[in-house]
Structure formats: C-alpha cells, structure tokens
Design an enzyme around this catalytic site. Structure first.
Site, PDB file in Angstrom:
ATOM      1  N   ARG A  69      49.468  -8.398  36.865  1.00 40.40           N
ATOM      2  CA  ARG A  69      48.556  -8.380  38.016  1.00 40.40           C
ATOM      3  C   ARG A  69      48.230  -6.949  38.427  1.00 40.40           C
ATOM      4  NH1 ARG A  69      50.136  -9.571  44.051  1.00 40.40           N
ATOM      5  NH2 ARG A  69      48.097  -9.857  45.021  1.00 40.40           N
ATOM      6  N   HIS A  89      44.544  -5.287  38.802  1.00 38.18           N
ATOM      7  CA  HIS A  89      44.080  -4.653  40.033  1.00 38.18           C
ATOM      8  C   HIS A  89      43.703  -3.193  39.809  1.00 38.18           C
ATOM      9  CE1 HIS A  89      45.673  -7.627  43.293  1.00 38.18           C
ATOM     10  NE2 HIS A  89      45.193  -8.264  42.228  1.00 38.18           N
ATOM     11  N   GLY A 101      38.073   1.684  37.430  1.00 37.47           N
ATOM     12  CA  GLY A 101      38.477   1.540  36.039  1.00 37.47           C
ATOM     13  C   GLY A 101      39.980   1.667  35.874  1.00 37.47           C
ATOM     14  N   ASP A 122      42.615   3.570  35.491  1.00 38.27           N
ATOM     15  CA  ASP A 122      42.953   4.996  35.608  1.00 38.27           C
ATOM     16  C   ASP A 122      44.266   5.252  36.336  1.00 38.27           C
ATOM     17  OD1 ASP A 122      42.237   4.279  38.175  1.00 38.27           O
ATOM     18  OD2 ASP A 122      41.002   6.058  38.542  1.00 38.27           O
ATOM     19  N   SER A 159      44.999   4.503  39.311  1.00 39.47           N
ATOM     20  CA  SER A 159      44.816   4.839  40.729  1.00 39.47           C
ATOM     21  C   SER A 159      45.590   3.908  41.647  1.00 39.47           C
ATOM     22  CB  SER A 159      43.325   4.822  41.100  1.00 39.47           C
ATOM     23  OG  SER A 159      42.735   3.575  40.785  1.00 39.47           O
ATOM     24  N   ASN A 204      46.712  -5.475  47.505  1.00 38.75           N
ATOM     25  CA  ASN A 204      47.827  -4.834  46.808  1.00 38.75           C
ATOM     26  C   ASN A 204      49.128  -4.804  47.591  1.00 38.75           C
ATOM     27  OD1 ASN A 204      46.223  -4.271  44.558  1.00 38.75           O
ATOM     28  ND2 ASN A 204      45.492  -2.345  45.442  1.00 38.75           N
ATOM     29  N   HIS A 211      47.302 -16.912  35.663  1.00 39.91           N
ATOM     30  CA  HIS A 211      47.990 -17.611  36.747  1.00 39.91           C
ATOM     31  C   HIS A 211      48.979 -18.646  36.215  1.00 39.91           C
ATOM     32  CE1 HIS A 211      44.586 -16.677  39.871  1.00 39.91           C
ATOM     33  NE2 HIS A 211      45.281 -15.613  39.501  1.00 39.91           N
ATOM     34  N   ASP A 252      51.534 -20.735  29.106  1.00 48.05           N
ATOM     35  CA  ASP A 252      51.054 -21.930  28.419  1.00 48.05           C
ATOM     36  C   ASP A 252      49.714 -22.369  28.996  1.00 48.05           C
ATOM     37  OD1 ASP A 252      51.675 -23.103  30.868  1.00 48.05           O
ATOM     38  OD2 ASP A 252      53.557 -23.968  30.154  1.00 48.05           O
TER      39      ASP A 252
END
Length: 327
Positions: A59, A63, A69, A71, A73, A93, A191, A253
C-alpha cells in the site's frame, strides 16, 4: 472461463498505455551488484516473522507512486520547502505502517553501498519482495529511480484514491497517472491481503451520504449487520481492524473478487467496480478464472504503476536517510 474471453475483456478495457519512464533491469549491477539480493534476503527473513506487514508495504508503494510519481516522497518527514506538511500527515497516509522497516532495509544497503541505491527503489523492491515472501506473485521491478526533494500533504489528499471514491473519481485518478480500467481492477485486487480500520468504511454502516443511521444499500445487508455487531460497533471506532478479504486476508488469491461480487467489499471504491459494465465484466472474469492468470496480469499492472513519473539520471537525489532530504 476461456482465456479468449478474458483477453477480449482486457482489450476492451485497454491494456496498452504510454511508456511512463525509462528504468532498466539490474540498474545497480556495476555500482552495487548485491543490492537487490540483499534486499530480497532481508525482506524474506523478516517478513516471515511479521507477514501482516506485506500489505502495508504494498500500500505504501501505491501511495508513493500516486503522488509526484514513484519518488519516495511518502517516506519524508521534512523537505527542502521549509514548513511544508509532508505526505505522511495526509489523511490517506495516517494509517500507513512499515516506515521503520523501509529504514532498516535502507540501512542495510547503505552499509554496503552508501549513497548509491535510492529510497524509491528500496520501497519498490521491498514491496514486491514482501508480497513474494507471503506466497504472492512476483513482478518485474526495473530500477534507477531517484528520490524526490519535496513532499506535500495536500497533494496526497488530492491524488490518492479514497475508500469512499465512486467509479468516476477512481477512473479519473487512475487516468491522471496513465493507468486504465484494467489497471484499476487488477490493482484493487491487492485488497486480497491486509486489513482496514473501521473508520475507512464506517459511514457505509452508520451514516451513509451524511444521513444518520443510514446504511449503504450497495453493501450486503447481512454482512453489514455482522460488521456492526461484531467488528465496528460504533460509528466513531478508529482502532478496530477488519479483514478486507475475510477468511484469506493473508493469502494472495481471488477471494477479493468473489467478495466484491457478493457486495461484501469493505469500501465504496470496491463496490464502485460493479457500477461500470466494463469493470464488472473483468471482476467476473477474474473471480471465475485462474489464480495464475490473475497474478500474471497483476504483475503487468504493478510494473506499469512502478514506472509512474519516476525521476532518473541527475534528477532529484539519492537520499542517505529516507525520512529527510540530504540538505
């Protein structure tokens, strides 16, 4: 399901997309030849002791790539723009986990090759290796990313798809990153592992569309009742975690797609996949198809996502500490 039908659906949704970056396999062959194997071995050793960390690391990579992009960050505590609130504090976040794990991986690489391997590459490789370590699919991670110098909380809020997103919003946010509807459905398949805090979907149980006591009609009523009785017993529950793919949340799965078809996806963004004929067709194809086919297509979308707007060459920098810029 026949493979021909599945391929026809992919063609309808559009699997071809722009080349989003120029990265390369084995980028560190000359400068840090053991970097990727070192990361893989470290992740394999430690994820076995904390398998629940694989989903948060995946995740985190997602994010990161959706803001400026891929990077790195999302890893920053502060940047060169004085006083800037970084992506870490943005609502999408605030429930991320695994920053300390990325710091440990980076530290191991720095011991061998200081100032050579970017945090962006460390995150991309760690996310892939963590999924593989729990028995999930692998995918190509070409390297050569450079680290960004800036991180802005509002950009994270505006660009990362929220669990409350409808189909139009999802389509727009993915398209902004050069990703199509096939990528949307396949990447949503992540998920299948991990958990979510009740706060990310409790409005579907208690306050849908701002109406007190109302429930989202797109959510299976029996499942909703079970969540209210046994999991999220209050609209204000910010701590309880719920499996996103009940019964197999630690196994990569096809269970997620089966749950979505039963109207038991936790998020409005999960339910949104059923509101478009195109994405519904692919959800059906995946749910009744083979795991091998899903993993192969998931790998394609993951590699594509990992190339979003990356910096290469002399752009950005190679951070020594992933949480802060070098100066």
């Amino acid at each position: 399901m026949g493979s021909v039908w599945f391929l026809q659906i992919l063609c309808i949704l559009g699997t071809a997309g722009p080349v989003l970056s120029q990265l390369q396999a084995n980028f560190y062959t000359q400068t840090c030849p053991n970097a990727e194997s070192l990361i893989k071995d470290f992740v394999k050793t430690h994820i076995s002791n904390a398998p629940s960390l694989a989903a948060p690391l995946l995740r985190m990579h997602f994010h990161d790539c959706f803001v400026r992009g891929c990077d790195g960050s999302v890893l920053l505590n502060r940047t060169r723009s004085t006083g800037n609130q970084t992506e870490k504090v943005a609502p999408p976040n605030q429930t991320l986990r695994g920053f300390d794990f990325i710091d440990r991986v980076k530290g191991e690489v720095e011991k061998v090759c200081p100032g050579v391997v970017s945090c962006a590459d460390v995150l991309a490789l760690t996310a892939r290796d963590a999924v593989v370590a729990i028995g999930g699919p692998s995918w190509n991670v070409p390297t050569g990313r450079r680290d960004g110098l800036f991180s802005n909380a509002s950009e994270a809020t505006n660009n990362i798809p929220a669990p409350t997103s409808n189909f139009t919003n999802l389509q727009t946010l993915f398209a902004n990153q050069g990703l199509n509807l096939t990528d949307l459905v396949l990447l949503s398949g992540a998920h299948t592992i991990g958990v979510s805090h009740c706060s990310s979907f409790s409005a579907r149980l208690y306050n849908f569309n701002g109406t007190n006591g109302s429930q989202d009609p797109a959510l299976d009523s029996e499942y909703a009742a079970n969540l209210r009785s046994n999991k999220c017993r209050s609209a204000n529950d910010n701590t309880t975690r719920v499996e996103m793919d009940p019964g197999s949340f630690r196994t990569f799965d096809l269970g997620y797609y089966a749950q979505v078809l039963k109207r038991r996806g936790l998020f409005q963004s999960d339910a949104a996949l059923l509101t478009s004929n195109a994405t519904l067709a692919l959800v059906n194809a995946l749910a009744s198809g083979s795991l091998q086919s899903f993993e192969a297509q998931f790998a394609v979308s993951m590699e594509k996502m990992g190339r979003i707007n990356v910096m290469t060459g002399t752009q950005g920098e190679i951070r020594r500490n992933c949480a802060v810029t070098n100066n």
